[in-house]
Design a protein around this motif. Structure first.
Motif, PDB file in Angstrom:
ATOM      1  N   UNK A   1       6.429   9.076  -4.975  1.00  0.00           N
ATOM      2  CA  UNK A   1       6.081   8.162  -3.900  1.00  0.00           C
ATOM      3  C   UNK A   1       5.815   6.751  -4.363  1.00  0.00           C
ATOM      4  N   UNK A   2       5.413   5.967  -3.407  1.00  0.00           N
ATOM      5  CA  UNK A   2       5.145   4.549  -3.622  1.00  0.00           C
ATOM      6  C   UNK A   2       3.820   4.196  -2.971  1.00  0.00           C
ATOM      7  N   UNK A   3       3.046   3.398  -3.669  1.00  0.00           N
ATOM      8  CA  UNK A   3       1.789   2.884  -3.133  1.00  0.00           C
ATOM      9  C   UNK A   3       1.891   1.369  -3.124  1.00  0.00           C
ATOM     10  N   UNK A   4       1.530   0.759  -2.008  1.00  0.00           N
ATOM     11  CA  UNK A   4       1.536  -0.696  -1.889  1.00  0.00           C
ATOM     12  C   UNK A   4       0.095  -1.179  -2.021  1.00  0.00           C
ATOM     13  N   UNK A   5      -0.122  -2.052  -3.011  1.00  0.00           N
ATOM     14  CA  UNK A   5      -1.443  -2.621  -3.265  1.00  0.00           C
ATOM     15  C   UNK A   5      -1.427  -4.105  -2.974  1.00  0.00           C
ATOM     16  N   UNK A   6      -2.575  -4.642  -2.596  1.00  0.00           N
ATOM     17  CA  UNK A   6      -2.667  -6.096  -2.502  1.00  0.00           C
ATOM     18  C   UNK A   6      -3.025  -6.650  -3.881  1.00  0.00           C
ATOM     19  N   UNK A   7      -3.169  -7.957  -3.976  1.00  0.00           N
ATOM     20  CA  UNK A   7      -3.425  -8.588  -5.277  1.00  0.00           C
ATOM     21  C   UNK A   7      -4.764  -8.178  -5.882  1.00  0.00           C
ATOM     22  N   UNK A   8      -5.676  -7.626  -5.054  1.00  0.00           N
ATOM     23  CA  UNK A   8      -6.979  -7.182  -5.543  1.00  0.00           C
ATOM     24  C   UNK A   8      -7.003  -5.689  -5.865  1.00  0.00           C
ATOM     25  N   UNK A   9      -5.856  -5.013  -5.714  1.00  0.00           N
ATOM     26  CA  UNK A   9      -5.776  -3.589  -6.017  1.00  0.00           C
ATOM     27  C   UNK A   9      -6.165  -2.676  -4.874  1.00  0.00           C
ATOM     28  N   UNK A  10      -6.326  -3.224  -3.679  1.00  0.00           N
ATOM     29  CA  UNK A  10      -6.662  -2.419  -2.509  1.00  0.00           C
ATOM     30  C   UNK A  10      -5.376  -1.768  -1.982  1.00  0.00           C
ATOM     31  N   UNK A  11      -5.435  -0.465  -1.721  1.00  0.00           N
ATOM     32  CA  UNK A  11      -4.264   0.251  -1.210  1.00  0.00           C
ATOM     33  C   UNK A  11      -4.033  -0.136   0.245  1.00  0.00           C
ATOM     34  N   UNK A  12      -2.837  -0.646   0.509  1.00  0.00           N
ATOM     35  CA  UNK A  12      -2.462  -1.043   1.865  1.00  0.00           C
ATOM     36  C   UNK A  12      -1.634   0.027   2.569  1.00  0.00           C
ATOM     37  N   UNK A  13      -0.892   0.795   1.804  1.00  0.00           N
ATOM     38  CA  UNK A  13      -0.055   1.832   2.399  1.00  0.00           C
ATOM     39  C   UNK A  13       0.529   2.738   1.337  1.00  0.00           C
ATOM     40  N   UNK A  14       0.946   3.939   1.768  1.00  0.00           N
ATOM     41  CA  UNK A  14       1.547   4.924   0.860  1.00  0.00           C
ATOM     42  C   UNK A  14       2.802   5.489   1.514  1.00  0.00           C
ATOM     43  N   UNK A  15       3.751   5.834   0.662  1.00  0.00           N
ATOM     44  CA  UNK A  15       4.990   6.452   1.119  1.00  0.00           C
ATOM     45  C   UNK A  15       5.315   7.564   0.125  1.00  0.00           C
ATOM     46  N   UNK A  16       5.188   8.826   0.543  1.00  0.00           N
ATOM     47  CA  UNK A  16       5.385   9.954  -0.362  1.00  0.00           C
ATOM     48  C   UNK A  16       6.287  10.999   0.259  1.00  0.00           C
ATOM     49  N   UNK A  17       6.912  11.793  -0.607  1.00  0.00           N
ATOM     50  CA  UNK A  17       7.674  12.966  -0.185  1.00  0.00           C
ATOM     51  C   UNK A  17       7.000  14.179  -0.809  1.00  0.00           C
ATOM     52  N   UNK A  18       7.230  15.356  -0.254  1.00  0.00           N
ATOM     53  CA  UNK A  18       6.521  16.532  -0.747  1.00  0.00           C
ATOM     54  C   UNK A  18       7.270  17.277  -1.841  1.00  0.00           C
ATOM     55  N   UNK A  19       8.591  17.208  -1.860  1.00  0.00           N
ATOM     56  CA  UNK A  19       9.371  17.913  -2.869  1.00  0.00           C
ATOM     57  C   UNK A  19       9.713  16.970  -4.012  1.00  0.00           C
ATOM     58  N   UNK A  20       9.483  17.421  -5.240  1.00  0.00           N
ATOM     59  CA  UNK A  20       9.708  16.541  -6.385  1.00  0.00           C
ATOM     60  C   UNK A  20      11.168  16.157  -6.552  1.00  0.00           C
ATOM     61  N   UNK A  21      12.096  16.904  -5.962  1.00  0.00           N
ATOM     62  CA  UNK A  21      13.516  16.587  -6.089  1.00  0.00           C
ATOM     63  C   UNK A  21      13.933  15.449  -5.143  1.00  0.00           C
ATOM     64  N   UNK A  22      13.104  15.118  -4.180  1.00  0.00           N
ATOM     65  CA  UNK A  22      13.439  14.110  -3.178  1.00  0.00           C
ATOM     66  C   UNK A  22      12.833  12.752  -3.540  1.00  0.00           C
ATOM     67  N   UNK A  23      13.435  11.711  -3.044  1.00  0.00           N
ATOM     68  CA  UNK A  23      12.906  10.352  -3.181  1.00  0.00           C
ATOM     69  C   UNK A  23      13.135   9.631  -1.864  1.00  0.00           C
ATOM     70  N   UNK A  24      12.260   8.700  -1.532  1.00  0.00           N
ATOM     71  CA  UNK A  24      12.509   7.923  -0.326  1.00  0.00           C
ATOM     72  C   UNK A  24      13.523   6.824  -0.629  1.00  0.00           C
TER      73      UNK A  24
END
Length: 106
Positions: free
Chosen positions: A69-92
């Protein structure tokens, strides 16, 4: 594409620095890959794929593998959003990431 939008990309894995360096060199990856040996950050983020714990891939122990998955952070390291898949074989897709960034970055 990401640099033009002011986005820095960094990868993180439970793999060692040596494994990530070899993978990065072989795959011509141009962004930093960070090692989270022991999966402390992976566990802190709650993204460990517990179904993989205790499994092996060839000689490699898969203990501590995160969900892709992907995590979007702001410049201060605060998590703004996440994008994940459940199967390790998949990618967004890249487009999914771009849509997430548009939603959370103002």
């Amino acid at each position: 594409m990401f640099a033009e939008a002011g986005i820095n990309v960094v990868g993180m894995s439970y793999d060692s620095v040596e494994v990530l360096k070899a993978f990065s060199d072989k795959s011509s990856i141009e962004f930093p890959l960070l090692s989270d040996e022991g999966s402390k950050v992976i566990d802190a983020l709650g993204i460990r794929n517990k179904a993989m714990d205790g499994k092996k891939f060839g000689p490699n122990n898969l203990e501590g593998v995160p969900h892709p998955g992907t995590i979007v952070l702001d410049k201060d390291g605060v998590i703004l959003g996440k994008l994940f898949v459940t199967k390790y074989q998949e990618r967004h897709e890249t487009e999914d990431f771009i849509e997430l960034v548009k939603k959370v970055v103002k």
